[in-house]
Design an enzyme around this catalytic site. Structure first.
Site, PDB file in Angstrom:
ATOM      1  CG  LEU A  54       4.740  -2.381  -3.111  1.00  0.00           C
ATOM      2  CD1 LEU A  54       3.388  -2.611  -2.428  1.00  0.00           C
ATOM      3  CD2 LEU A  54       4.811  -0.970  -3.665  1.00  0.00           C
ATOM      4  CG  ASP A  55      10.657   0.806  -0.410  1.00  0.00           C
ATOM      5  OD1 ASP A  55      11.349   0.122  -1.175  1.00  0.00           O
ATOM      6  OD2 ASP A  55      10.606   2.052  -0.442  1.00  0.00           O
ATOM      7  NE  ARG A  56       9.898  -5.779   7.604  1.00  0.00           N
ATOM      8  CZ  ARG A  56      10.621  -6.499   8.439  1.00  0.00           C
ATOM      9  NH1 ARG A  56      11.936  -6.492   8.350  1.00  0.00           N
ATOM     10  NH2 ARG A  56      10.043  -7.244   9.370  1.00  0.00           N
ATOM     11  CB  THR A  58       5.557   0.898   0.713  1.00  0.00           C
ATOM     12  OG1 THR A  58       6.606   1.852   0.899  1.00  0.00           O
ATOM     13  CG2 THR A  58       4.497   1.503  -0.193  1.00  0.00           C
TER      14      THR A  58
END
Length: 248
Positions: A54-56, A58
């Site tokens: 997951l993107d940081r 998110t």
């Protein structure tokens, strides 16, 4: 930091990743000291193997394997796009009730981490389904309009491109609130000043996969990100409605 574990057996563990936490050590932020991999390893006392990311900024469902073999099997499911994921996001504007964003995306490369990668790769298919759950109109003039409009949307990506949801929503002119890379700076600033909301309004709410050992369908759900929950509460979404969102 104690991570919220939403599922664990002898093969898999899943957490509700908080916004702002990196999944693993990255050369993009050499000064960061906390990572989901290390925190979870220390918390459960055994090695964990990340199988997706997951993107940081998110938050939401993040799955780890507890062995290299299980990691390989789960990674194959992700690579084959067999994982069903549902996200919730707050976006700028009143988006239509439902639709499909079918817009190919070029691989997003980082100047540092991907400096050796091929730079001119063609765009890859990228598809996102969306469904508007609520719409809001606030009595504030953020830009040229007299009021500020937002929507709460359910997003279901059928492909897994880097920053797909953030780029797709920006492409249809409904950027996700708090997105500093693809979003609307005026609205992001308004959210910080008026509601003290200082993050990306995107969370992976649920995920359905096939358990690599039992072969049963496994549905992983997490609580709605606390800051997004509080924001929606300020916008007067009722508690029954918030409970419904938490049960998605």
């Amino acid at each position: 930091m104690l991570l919220s574990i939403i599922y664990q057996d002898e093969y898999i563990v899943a957490i509700n990743k908080p916004a702002g936490l990196l999944v693993h050590r990255s050369m993009l932020d050499k000064h960061e000291t906390q990572f989901a991999v290390q925190l979870l390893r220390d918390q459960i006392g055994q090695h964990v193997f990340p199988v997706h990311r997951l993107d940081r900024p998110t938050s939401g469902v993040l799955v780890f394997a507890l062995s290299a073999d299980i990691a390989r099997k789960l990674s194959e499911q992700f690579a084959s796009q067999l994982i069903h994921k549902v996200y919730l996001a707050v976006v700028r504007g009143h988006i239509i009730e439902q639709g499909i964003i079918d817009y190919g995306l070029k691989e997003k490369l980082d100047k540092i981490a991907d400096k050796m990668a091929k730079q001119d790769k063609p765009a890859k298919d990228a598809v996102t389904l969306f469904n508007r759950l609520h719409k809001f109109e606030l009595p504030f003039a953020v830009s040229r309009y007299a009021t500020a409009r937002y929507s709460l949307v359910q997003l279901t990506p059928t492909t897994g491109r880097k920053h797909q949801l953030r780029r797709h929503l920006a492409h249809i002119n409904h950027p996700i609130v708090g997105d500093t890379a693809h979003g609307d700076g005026k609205h992001n600033s308004f959210m910080r000043q008026q509601f003290n909301f200082r993050q990306l309004a995107l969370t992976c709410k649920s995920m359905r996969l096939t358990h690599p050992v039992t072969q049963q369908s496994l549905v992983l759900n997490c609580e709605l990100d606390r800051n997004i929950f509080d924001l929606l509460e300020k916008w007067q979404i009722s508690h029954p409605q918030l409970d419904t969102l938490n049960n998605l």
